[in-house]
Design a protein around this motif. Structure first.
Motif, PDB file in Angstrom:
ATOM      1  N   UNK A  62      74.233  34.622 120.335  1.00  0.00           N
ATOM      2  CA  UNK A  62      74.262  34.914 121.804  1.00  0.00           C
ATOM      3  C   UNK A  62      73.180  36.010 121.804  1.00  0.00           C
ATOM      4  N   UNK A  63      72.414  36.179 122.993  1.00  0.00           N
ATOM      5  CA  UNK A  63      71.503  37.198 123.338  1.00  0.00           C
ATOM      6  C   UNK A  63      72.577  38.287 123.770  1.00  0.00           C
ATOM      7  N   UNK A  88      86.242  40.888 122.883  1.00  0.00           N
ATOM      8  CA  UNK A  88      85.267  41.975 122.727  1.00  0.00           C
ATOM      9  C   UNK A  88      84.266  41.950 123.526  1.00  0.00           C
ATOM     10  N   UNK A  89      83.831  40.841 124.115  1.00  0.00           N
ATOM     11  CA  UNK A  89      82.706  40.632 124.929  1.00  0.00           C
ATOM     12  C   UNK A  89      83.106  39.877 126.215  1.00  0.00           C
ATOM     13  N   UNK A  90      82.229  40.011 127.334  1.00  0.00           N
ATOM     14  CA  UNK A  90      82.332  39.067 128.474  1.00  0.00           C
ATOM     15  C   UNK A  90      80.733  38.517 128.641  1.00  0.00           C
ATOM     16  N   UNK A  95      84.965  34.934 128.031  1.00  0.00           N
ATOM     17  CA  UNK A  95      85.136  36.163 127.136  1.00  0.00           C
ATOM     18  C   UNK A  95      84.832  35.597 125.559  1.00  0.00           C
ATOM     19  N   UNK A  96      84.671  36.679 124.848  1.00  0.00           N
ATOM     20  CA  UNK A  96      84.352  36.426 123.417  1.00  0.00           C
ATOM     21  C   UNK A  96      85.338  36.945 122.714  1.00  0.00           C
ATOM     22  N   UNK A 106      89.136  36.431 109.318  1.00  0.00           N
ATOM     23  CA  UNK A 106      88.507  36.795 110.601  1.00  0.00           C
ATOM     24  C   UNK A 106      87.349  36.044 110.939  1.00  0.00           C
ATOM     25  N   UNK A 107      87.328  35.941 112.309  1.00  0.00           N
ATOM     26  CA  UNK A 107      85.952  35.055 113.058  1.00  0.00           C
ATOM     27  C   UNK A 107      85.936  35.516 114.241  1.00  0.00           C
ATOM     28  N   UNK A 108      84.921  35.151 114.813  1.00  0.00           N
ATOM     29  CA  UNK A 108      84.326  35.383 116.350  1.00  0.00           C
ATOM     30  C   UNK A 108      84.408  34.060 117.131  1.00  0.00           C
ATOM     31  N   UNK A 109      84.900  34.036 118.335  1.00  0.00           N
ATOM     32  CA  UNK A 109      85.223  32.801 119.065  1.00  0.00           C
ATOM     33  C   UNK A 109      84.704  32.963 120.523  1.00  0.00           C
ATOM     34  N   UNK A 110      83.759  32.001 120.812  1.00  0.00           N
ATOM     35  CA  UNK A 110      83.073  32.411 122.196  1.00  0.00           C
ATOM     36  C   UNK A 110      83.022  30.886 122.583  1.00  0.00           C
TER      37      UNK A 110
END
Length: 114
Positions: A62-63, A88-90, A95-96, A106-110
């Protein structure tokens, strides 16, 4: 500071609505040393959140400039003994989250929960 004579009442409607409080809040003035320390810690936190959002953006492809860094851990009511979600982000898709499990995976989810 516990001396209420030094407390200043103010209104911050957006914060109050978000947290379900009345619109009247009490501002407690920090001693100079504590104010400097809080400013220093706030700057460190902002830097770390920015860095985490950069890592997240890379992982989620994602940018980065479309994301707003934030840090919102799961509330105790939402907590799962084996999985921890931290917003962690919007961004445009919601939200991510950074997700960790009790075994260290662990992982990132968006978007979160997707």
């Amino acid at each position: 500071m516990s001396d209420t004579t030094d407390a200043v009442k103010h209104s911050h409607p957006a914060h109050a609505v978000k947290h379900g409080a009345s619109t009247e809040a009490v501002k407690h003035i920090l001693p100079e040393a504590d104010a400097r320390r809080m400013a220093h810690l706030s700057a460190q936190i902002a830097t770390l959140l920015y860095e985490m959002s950069e890592i997240f953006a890379g992982a989620a492809a994602v940018k980065h400039d479309s994301l707003e860094p934030r840090y919102v851990p799961s509330s105790p009511a939402e907590a799962d003994a084996d999985v921890t979600y931290i917003e962690i982000v919007r961004g445009p898709a919601g939200t991510g989250c950074y997700v960790t499990t009790s075994d260290g995976t662990s992982w990132c989810e968006y978007p979160c929960g997707g």
